[in-house]
Write a protein that holds these residues in place. Structure first.
Motif, PDB file in Angstrom:
ATOM      1  N   GLY A 219      -3.622   4.683  14.691  1.00 34.80           N
ATOM      2  CA  GLY A 219      -3.984   6.022  15.143  1.00 34.80           C
ATOM      3  C   GLY A 219      -4.340   6.950  14.006  1.00 34.80           C
ATOM      4  O   GLY A 219      -4.364   8.168  14.165  1.00 34.80           O
ATOM      5  N   ASP A 220      -4.643   6.386  12.829  1.00 29.24           N
ATOM      6  CA  ASP A 220      -5.013   7.198  11.666  1.00 29.24           C
ATOM      7  C   ASP A 220      -6.523   7.416  11.586  1.00 29.24           C
ATOM      8  O   ASP A 220      -7.081   7.524  10.498  1.00 29.24           O
ATOM      9  N   VAL A 221      -7.174   7.441  12.736  1.00 29.59           N
ATOM     10  CA  VAL A 221      -8.622   7.664  12.759  1.00 29.59           C
ATOM     11  C   VAL A 221      -8.899   8.829  13.704  1.00 29.59           C
ATOM     12  O   VAL A 221      -8.367   8.869  14.812  1.00 29.59           O
ATOM     13  N   VAL A 222      -9.671   9.806  13.239  1.00 29.03           N
ATOM     14  CA  VAL A 222     -10.072  10.926  14.102  1.00 29.03           C
ATOM     15  C   VAL A 222     -11.442  10.543  14.675  1.00 29.03           C
ATOM     16  O   VAL A 222     -12.435  10.554  13.957  1.00 29.03           O
ATOM     17  N   PRO A 223     -11.506  10.149  15.979  1.00 27.13           N
ATOM     18  CA  PRO A 223     -12.746   9.569  16.518  1.00 27.13           C
ATOM     19  C   PRO A 223     -13.975  10.455  16.320  1.00 27.13           C
ATOM     20  O   PRO A 223     -15.045   9.951  15.996  1.00 27.13           O
ATOM     21  N   MET A 224     -13.818  11.774  16.510  1.00 27.81           N
ATOM     22  CA  MET A 224     -14.986  12.648  16.413  1.00 27.81           C
ATOM     23  C   MET A 224     -15.442  12.845  14.964  1.00 27.81           C
ATOM     24  O   MET A 224     -16.478  13.466  14.711  1.00 27.81           O
ATOM     25  N   VAL A 225     -14.673  12.364  14.012  1.00 27.40           N
ATOM     26  CA  VAL A 225     -15.089  12.356  12.600  1.00 27.40           C
ATOM     27  C   VAL A 225     -15.569  10.951  12.215  1.00 27.40           C
ATOM     28  O   VAL A 225     -16.631  10.786  11.620  1.00 27.40           O
ATOM     29  N   ALA A 226     -14.786   9.941  12.606  1.00 25.66           N
ATOM     30  CA  ALA A 226     -15.106   8.565  12.202  1.00 25.66           C
ATOM     31  C   ALA A 226     -16.398   8.062  12.846  1.00 25.66           C
ATOM     32  O   ALA A 226     -17.156   7.313  12.213  1.00 25.66           O
ATOM     33  N   ALA A 227     -16.670   8.473  14.102  1.00 24.95           N
ATOM     34  CA  ALA A 227     -17.883   7.981  14.780  1.00 24.95           C
ATOM     35  C   ALA A 227     -19.163   8.453  14.064  1.00 24.95           C
ATOM     36  O   ALA A 227     -20.022   7.617  13.746  1.00 24.95           O
ATOM     37  N   PRO A 228     -19.318   9.756  13.773  1.00 27.29           N
ATOM     38  CA  PRO A 228     -20.527  10.152  13.028  1.00 27.29           C
ATOM     39  C   PRO A 228     -20.613   9.512  11.639  1.00 27.29           C
ATOM     40  O   PRO A 228     -21.703   9.171  11.180  1.00 27.29           O
ATOM     41  N   VAL A 229     -19.449   9.325  10.993  1.00 27.76           N
ATOM     42  CA  VAL A 229     -19.447   8.691   9.661  1.00 27.76           C
ATOM     43  C   VAL A 229     -19.931   7.240   9.766  1.00 27.76           C
ATOM     44  O   VAL A 229     -20.764   6.790   8.972  1.00 27.76           O
ATOM     45  N   ALA A 230     -19.432   6.513  10.781  1.00 31.80           N
ATOM     46  CA  ALA A 230     -19.866   5.122  10.981  1.00 31.80           C
ATOM     47  C   ALA A 230     -21.353   5.072  11.350  1.00 31.80           C
ATOM     48  O   ALA A 230     -22.076   4.181  10.907  1.00 31.80           O
ATOM     49  N   LEU A 231     -21.798   6.057  12.155  1.00 33.01           N
ATOM     50  CA  LEU A 231     -23.229   6.100  12.518  1.00 33.01           C
ATOM     51  C   LEU A 231     -24.088   6.347  11.273  1.00 33.01           C
ATOM     52  O   LEU A 231     -25.154   5.747  11.122  1.00 33.01           O
ATOM     53  N   GLY A 232     -23.614   7.207  10.389  1.00 34.21           N
ATOM     54  CA  GLY A 232     -24.326   7.451   9.118  1.00 34.21           C
ATOM     55  C   GLY A 232     -24.388   6.183   8.281  1.00 34.21           C
ATOM     56  O   GLY A 232     -25.409   5.867   7.673  1.00 34.21           O
ATOM     57  N   GLY A 233     -23.275   5.434   8.279  1.00 33.93           N
ATOM     58  CA  GLY A 233     -23.237   4.156   7.552  1.00 33.93           C
ATOM     59  C   GLY A 233     -24.203   3.157   8.163  1.00 33.93           C
ATOM     60  O   GLY A 233     -24.896   2.428   7.460  1.00 33.93           O
ATOM     61  N   TYR A 234     -24.266   3.152   9.500  1.00 36.21           N
ATOM     62  CA  TYR A 234     -25.178   2.235  10.197  1.00 36.21           C
ATOM     63  C   TYR A 234     -26.646   2.556   9.850  1.00 36.21           C
ATOM     64  O   TYR A 234     -27.444   1.646   9.642  1.00 36.21           O
ATOM     65  N   CYS A 235     -26.953   3.846   9.761  1.00 32.36           N
ATOM     66  CA  CYS A 235     -28.339   4.249   9.426  1.00 32.36           C
ATOM     67  C   CYS A 235     -28.730   3.738   8.036  1.00 32.36           C
ATOM     68  O   CYS A 235     -29.900   3.485   7.772  1.00 32.36           O
ATOM     69  N   ARG A 236     -27.723   3.605   7.146  1.00 35.38           N
ATOM     70  CA  ARG A 236     -28.030   3.161   5.795  1.00 35.38           C
ATOM     71  C   ARG A 236     -27.755   1.664   5.598  1.00 35.38           C
ATOM     72  O   ARG A 236     -27.736   1.186   4.481  1.00 35.38           O
ATOM     73  N   ARG A 237     -27.577   0.957   6.711  1.00 29.05           N
ATOM     74  CA  ARG A 237     -27.201  -0.460   6.599  1.00 29.05           C
ATOM     75  C   ARG A 237     -28.334  -1.253   5.956  1.00 29.05           C
ATOM     76  O   ARG A 237     -29.494  -0.860   6.012  1.00 29.05           O
ATOM     77  N   ASP A 238     -27.954  -2.379   5.401  1.00 27.57           N
ATOM     78  CA  ASP A 238     -28.960  -3.298   4.869  1.00 27.57           C
ATOM     79  C   ASP A 238     -29.685  -3.947   6.037  1.00 27.57           C
ATOM     80  O   ASP A 238     -29.072  -4.293   7.030  1.00 27.57           O
ATOM     81  N   ARG A 239     -30.993  -4.082   5.896  1.00 24.69           N
ATOM     82  CA  ARG A 239     -31.793  -4.631   6.998  1.00 24.69           C
ATOM     83  C   ARG A 239     -31.466  -6.100   7.246  1.00 24.69           C
ATOM     84  O   ARG A 239     -31.134  -6.825   6.348  1.00 24.69           O
ATOM     85  N   TRP A 240     -31.588  -6.535   8.517  1.00 25.83           N
ATOM     86  CA  TRP A 240     -31.226  -7.904   8.916  1.00 25.83           C
ATOM     87  C   TRP A 240     -32.387  -8.838   8.660  1.00 25.83           C
ATOM     88  O   TRP A 240     -33.458  -8.584   9.032  1.00 25.83           O
TER      89      TRP A 240
END
Lengths: 240, 141
Positions: A219-240
């Motif tokens: 429970g050490d994750v704040v969903p409304m903070v972690a979700a945009p952060v993960a989405l930002g990480g996904y946008c910068r992901r290495d291409r498949w």
């Protein structure tokens, strides 16, 4: 909340970009940015960063496995060490004080920067040592002329000890620990640098995933903070 | 001994060579990982969008310093998501995201089983158990 969400998306994407440029990885920039600029508690910043590392690294490993650079056997053996370390580190992150975590983060970043500067390609080992040969860890990679180049692997115990440390750092501080993983494989185990980098990329997501699972279930994750952060990480992901 | 080690290292390439391994590694792994990743992204984006534009959540950045997330059971997260709770939907997206490494390791496990490489199947099983143990460790605290 719109301003905060946009800021989190931009921070995650920007940290990934800065991490790739510097060779330190996105977490090195993301965790301090979340703590200093957004005001997130250190533990929540580490949890969000681990999830961003999982999103960012999702594509890289598949591409490298396809290209023939990843040594899957070495990755799996060393993941036993990194996952053990990551779970221990993530558990520790919930116990130690935020001030100690911040101090540790600063020390580890200095050490990562030092290792990144020292990174150099070692000679290809012609043969594996007896333990690595028994486990058939040696392999081949596509050479410049198209002919496969064979290489050996050595010092699995030494590499595994460093991998446990890399896992602890990942789970404790929310970083991928890619620089340390590459050093362990390239300098300690004698793998070629490009094979080490590809194998490290394959491992980073699994190591970060182990830590992220501890943070998420604790429970050490704040969903409304972690979700945009993960989405930002996904946008910068290495291409498949 | 050294000559024997060299010959072993040379006879076993690490990349998959038979069609079954090729099919698992080069086709099914990327397809399944993509589906999981896109599902996670859609859930996170939808949850965040709902919070922003429908539920109009307000998060005071100064309160984040003391933010403590609520521990939610997966069944509760799922039922709340179906009811349109933005927080639960974003949490579900994050949970699905953590399936990416789990599934990747599970595919490696299958690969080594197909290869009849029991020692590497055991290493992979250890990693899988470690990932699942992480969930349990988090629940304990």
């Amino acid at each position: 909340m719109l301003g905060l969400t946009v800021a989190l998306l931009a921070l995650a994407a920007g940290a990934g970009f800065a991490g790739a440029l510097s060779g330190l990885g996105g977490g090195a920039f993301l965790v301090p940015a979340l703590v200093v600029l957004i005001g997130l508690p250190m533990q929540a910043a580490v949890g969000a960063s681990l999830l961003a590392v999982v999103a960012t690294s999702a594509g890289a490993s598949v591409a490298f496995v396809r290209d023939g650079w990843t040594n899957l056997r070495v990755a799996i053996v060393l993941e036993c060490a990194t996952v053990t370390g990551a779970i221990g580190g993530a558990w520790l992150a919930g116990v130690v004080s935020p001030a100690l975590l911040e101090a540790l983060f600063a020390i580890v970043m200095l050490q990562s920067a030092y290792f990144s500067m020292r990174k150099r390609d070692s000679d290809v080992l012609p043969a594996s040592d007896p333990l690595c040969a028994r486990l058939e860890l040696g392999g081949e990679f596509p050479g410049d002329s198209g002919e496969p180049v064979r290489y050996g692997v050595s010092n699995l115990p030494g590499g595994s000890v460093i991998m446990v440390l890399a896992g602890v750092m990942s789970g404790l501080l929310g970083i991928g620990s890619g620089a340390l993983k590459v050093i362990a494989m390239d300098q300690v185990m004698g793998l070629p640098l490009k094979v080490s980098s590809a194998t490290s990329n394959f491992m980073i997501g699994v190591t970060a995933g182990a830590g992220a699972l501890v943070f998420l279930s604790r429970g050490d994750v704040v969903p409304m903070v972690a979700a945009p952060v993960a989405l930002g990480g996904y946008c910068r992901r290495d291409r498949w | 001994m050294a000559a024997q080690a060299l010959s072993i290292a040379r006879t076993k390439p690490i990349m998959p060579v038979n069609p079954e391994e090729e099919r698992i590694l080069r086709f099914w792994t990327p397809v399944l990982l993509r589906i999981i990743l896109i599902t996670a992204v859609v859930l996170m984006a939808f949850g965040t969008g709902l919070a922003l534009f429908v539920a109009r959540y307000h998060i005071d950045p100064s309160s984040l310093r003391h933010a403590v997330a609520v521990q939610m059971r997966p069944t509760m997260v799922l039922s709340e998501s179906i009811q349109g709770n933005p927080n639960a939907m974003a949490t579900l997206g994050l949970m699905v995201l953590t399936l990416v490494p789990l599934v990747r390791v599970a595919f490696c496990f299958l690969l080594f089983l197909k290869e009849r490489s029991s020692i590497f199947a055991a290493f992979t099983a250890y990693v899988l158990v470690g990932l699942i143990a992480g969930i349990l460790l988090g629940k304990i605290g």
